[in-house]
Design an enzyme around this catalytic site. Structure first.
Site, PDB file in Angstrom:
ATOM      1  CG  ASP A  59      -0.202  -0.045   2.544  1.00  0.00           C
ATOM      2  OD1 ASP A  59       0.779  -0.795   2.641  1.00  0.00           O
ATOM      3  OD2 ASP A  59      -0.617   0.663   3.494  1.00  0.00           O
ATOM      4  CD  GLU A 124       4.183   1.161   6.873  1.00  0.00           C
ATOM      5  OE1 GLU A 124       4.900   1.599   7.794  1.00  0.00           O
ATOM      6  OE2 GLU A 124       3.722   1.902   5.961  1.00  0.00           O
ATOM      7  CD  GLU A 125       2.347   4.448   4.100  1.00  0.00           C
ATOM      8  OE1 GLU A 125       2.303   5.096   5.163  1.00  0.00           O
ATOM      9  OE2 GLU A 125       3.347   4.444   3.357  1.00  0.00           O
ATOM     10  CD  GLU A 152       8.582   1.610   5.356  1.00  0.00           C
ATOM     11  OE1 GLU A 152       8.637   2.488   4.471  1.00  0.00           O
ATOM     12  OE2 GLU A 152       7.505   1.179   5.812  1.00  0.00           O
ATOM     13  CG  HIS A 350       3.797   9.814   3.553  1.00  0.00           C
ATOM     14  ND1 HIS A 350       3.262   9.673   4.820  1.00  0.00           N
ATOM     15  CD2 HIS A 350       4.147   8.563   3.180  1.00  0.00           C
ATOM     16  CE1 HIS A 350       3.286   8.408   5.172  1.00  0.00           C
ATOM     17  NE2 HIS A 350       3.826   7.712   4.187  1.00  0.00           N
TER      18      HIS A 350
END
Length: 378
Positions: A59, A124-125, A152, A350
């Site tokens: 995602d 994850e977001e 990450e 982002h």
């Protein structure tokens, strides 16, 4: 015929890559049939050893396309070699670099004692409720026998790479501040606005104290202090009516040395200073999670450091300022390092026009190849 979903397209693409490279693949649904976790596997020469897990998430955050100079989902590359795409830094780059590194290791017939599992997870977001958070509690995860995780990190604007051995503790709090309602023309006492003013002063005084810690000690990074920010505010029904309550949502990321009980007591004292009742709700209240050691007692960190030293690359261990899926792995007592091989790169996760330089991406494959050759054989 029903149109195939974007998620199914992603799963099919990963299966295609697995077959092309020669990896095993499984798809699990730890929490929802709409939220698959894909696991690609390369079995080592000694599968009894704890395995290496390489995590990526499928995602990405939404985009404001009108602020992009390139189509955010087309992966446009310009004349300077910049690849513009949502997820180019966070973190589709890592997932594909993992596979690029494994492809090279297989091509060169490098013996790897430990098995490697590459996870592509959803959510994850949004804190991973149907992704890694659910997967780590499944029998399918347990069967992977994970000994170490690579996940990450974040880009570095300098030549020095960043490696993250821990994360700050995230609490998100909703404060509902009550007050005397009435006509907006009156000077009534104990209004919600007055109490909110008191609470906001407490919040921002604390925020200033953390800013001062950073200003006074150049050796400290943002991950070493506590951040606090008001992220939402609401209340009131009409412009000429004093509200019965006002709500704010506060995002807090606590440094690793913060005593959570003492911090919660401080928050309670803030609310007691207000003129009227304050209700508190915790949409997110994560427990403390011990960081991963980055010294000679951690054989995996030693392997990473050796790989980077051989390539004459400098790395700095840090505490991650936000949150990743690595926290769920560390909570299981498994060591984890967040590392994205992106140096001399602006931090654009982002952000509008997120990009990654093509040569940095390709260099990252070589870096992962060397790291995996070390940590799979320690």
């Amino acid at each position: 015929m029903t149109e195939i979903s974007k998620t199914d397209q992603c799963v099919n693409f990963l299966k295609l890559l697995a077959n092309e490279i020669g990896l095993g693949h499984n798809v699990y649904y730890p929490a929802s049939k709409l939220k698959p976790t894909v696991v690609l596997s390369l079995i080592g020469s000694d599968p009894s050893l704890p395995s290496i897990l390489l995590n990526s998430h499928m995602d990405v955050v939404p985009v404001f396309e009108e602020f992009w100079t390139h189509k955010p989902f087309d992966a446009d590359i310009d004349e300077e070699g910049k690849i513009f795409a949502r997820g180019s830094q966070d973190m589709k780059c890592c997932g594909m670099q993992y596979l690029g590194a494994i492809r090279k290791l297989k091509r060169n017939n490098v013996d790897l004692k430990r098995s490697i599992h590459i996870t592509f997870v959803p959510d994850e977001e949004i804190f991973g409720p149907d992704g890694m958070k659910a997967f780590v509690n499944s029998e399918d995860f347990k069967a992977l026998n994970v000994g170490f995780l690579l996940d990450e990190g974040i880009a570095s604007e300098t030549n020095v790479f960043k490696a993250f051995y821990g994360e700050r503790t995230c609490w998100q709090i909703v404060f509902r501040v009550h007050g005397q309602p009435g006509h907006g023309s009156l000077l009534l006492q104990d209004t919600a606005g007055e109490s909110m003013h008191i609470l906001l002063k407490k919040i921002y005084d604390f925020r200033k104290s953390q800013e001062k810690l950073l200003e006074d000690n150049p050796d400290l990074e943002l991950g070493n202090v506590t951040s606090i920010n008001v992220t939402k505010m609401s209340g009131g029904k009409q412009r000429n009516v004093l509200p019965a309550f006002i709500e704010i949502t506060v995002d807090i990321r606590m440094a690793l040395d913060v005593d959570l009980n003492e911090f919660e007591a401080m928050i309670t004292d803030w609310t007691k200073a207000c003129k009227r009742k304050v209700d508190i709700e915790f949409p997110t209240k994560e427990p403390y999670c011990a960081p991963t050691k980055v010294d000679e007692t951690n054989i995996y960190w030693t392997g990473i450091k050796q790989a980077l030293d051989e390539m004459k690359l400098e790395v700095k261990p840090l505490v991650f300022v936000a949150g990743t899926d690595a926290a769920y792995i560390r909570a299981k007592g498994i060591p984890a390092i967040g590392f994205s091989p992106m140096n001399n790169t602006p931090v654009l996760l982002h952000d509008h026009d997120e990009f990654l330089q093509a040569d940095v991406y390709l260099k990252g494959i070589d870096i992962y190849e060397n790291i995996l050759s070390k940590i799979c054989n320690v």
